[in-house]
Design a protein around this motif. Sequence first.
Motif, short mmCIF file in Angstrom:
data_model
loop_
_atom_site.label_atom_id
_atom_site.label_comp_id
_atom_site.label_asym_id
_atom_site.label_seq_id
_atom_site.Cartn_x
_atom_site.Cartn_y
_atom_site.Cartn_z
N ARG A 1 0.95 -1.08 0.08
CA ARG A 1 -0.01 -0.03 -0.02
C ARG A 1 0.89 1.29 0.11
N SER A 2 2.00 1.22 0.74
CA SER A 2 2.72 2.54 0.82
C SER A 2 3.62 2.52 -0.58
N LYS A 3 3.90 1.33 -1.14
CA LYS A 3 4.56 1.47 -2.41
C LYS A 3 3.84 2.14 -3.51
N LYS A 4 2.28 1.61 -3.51
CA LYS A 4 1.48 2.23 -4.25
C LYS A 4 1.37 3.88 -4.18
N GLN A 5 1.33 3.86 -2.89
CA GLN A 5 0.93 5.74 -2.65
C GLN A 5 2.17 6.13 -3.12
N VAL A 6 3.45 6.03 -3.15
CA VAL A 6 4.69 6.79 -3.42
C VAL A 6 4.67 6.69 -5.06
N SER A 7 4.47 5.54 -5.68
CA SER A 7 4.42 5.33 -7.11
C SER A 7 3.23 6.50 -7.82
N GLN A 8 2.19 6.67 -7.12
CA GLN A 8 1.22 7.43 -7.62
C GLN A 8 1.60 9.14 -7.79
N GLY A 9 2.97 9.44 -7.00
CA GLY A 9 3.35 10.77 -7.23
C GLY A 9 2.85 11.65 -6.02
N LEU A 10 2.74 12.93 -6.33
CA LEU A 10 2.35 13.89 -5.44
C LEU A 10 0.93 14.20 -5.53
N SER A 11 0.45 14.49 -4.49
CA SER A 11 -0.99 15.20 -4.27
C SER A 11 -0.86 16.56 -4.71
N ALA A 12 -2.33 17.12 -4.93
CA ALA A 12 -2.10 18.54 -5.13
C ALA A 12 -1.75 19.46 -4.12
N GLU A 13 -2.10 19.02 -2.94
CA GLU A 13 -1.80 19.90 -1.89
C GLU A 13 0.12 19.91 -1.82
N GLU A 14 0.57 18.68 -1.75
CA GLU A 14 1.91 18.55 -1.64
C GLU A 14 2.73 19.36 -2.91
N PHE A 15 2.22 19.19 -4.22
CA PHE A 15 2.61 19.97 -5.62
C PHE A 15 2.66 21.37 -5.15
N ALA A 16 1.52 22.03 -4.69
CA ALA A 16 1.42 23.33 -4.12
C ALA A 16 2.41 23.88 -3.15
N THR A 17 2.56 22.96 -2.29
CA THR A 17 3.44 23.23 -1.34
C THR A 17 4.86 23.42 -1.65
N ILE A 18 5.33 22.45 -2.69
CA ILE A 18 6.44 22.43 -3.20
C ILE A 18 6.75 23.71 -4.03
N ASN A 19 5.82 23.90 -4.90
CA ASN A 19 5.84 25.37 -5.64
C ASN A 19 5.83 26.59 -4.74
N GLU A 20 5.31 26.57 -3.53
CA GLU A 20 5.36 27.79 -2.71
C GLU A 20 6.80 27.77 -2.07
N LEU A 21 7.48 26.64 -1.69
CA LEU A 21 8.80 26.69 -1.25
C LEU A 21 9.60 27.14 -2.26
N ALA A 22 9.37 26.71 -3.52
CA ALA A 22 10.39 27.20 -4.63
C ALA A 22 10.32 28.63 -4.81
N GLU A 23 9.10 29.06 -4.71
CA GLU A 23 9.11 30.61 -5.05
C GLU A 23 9.51 31.28 -4.02
N LYS A 24 9.49 30.93 -2.75
CA LYS A 24 10.31 31.40 -1.63
C LYS A 24 11.65 31.42 -1.68
N ALA A 25 12.21 30.18 -2.00
CA ALA A 25 13.75 30.03 -2.26
C ALA A 25 14.24 31.06 -3.18
N GLU A 26 13.47 31.37 -4.32
CA GLU A 26 13.78 32.16 -5.35
C GLU A 26 14.04 33.59 -4.80
N LYS A 27 12.79 34.15 -4.11
CA LYS A 27 12.95 35.43 -3.55
C LYS A 27 14.27 35.50 -2.56
#
Length: 79
Positions: free
Chosen positions: A30-56
């Motif tokens: 079950r954990s392998k399946k969750q990892v292979s499904q990729g990022l959730s929308a919330e995780e993707f948004a968080t990563i984008n937000e962190l990338a923007e903060k890092a750029e600033k």
Amino acid sequence: MDEGILALLLVPLFLFLTFVAPIWLILHYRSKKQVSQGLSAEEFATINELAEKAEKMSDRIKTLEAILDSEAPQWRDRA
């Protein structure tokens, strides 16, 4: 005597294979399946937000370095 030792080994092995191993396998795959499904929308948004903060932050660091270069040209030699 040997039968007692054999029984002491077989009972825990039987219990492990009957109860623990199947649950362990189910949770593992079950954990392998969750990892292979990729990022959730919330995780993707968080990563984008962190990338923007890092750029600033990178822009701010460049600005601060430019100010220090003009006001104290030898500041890099101190480190």
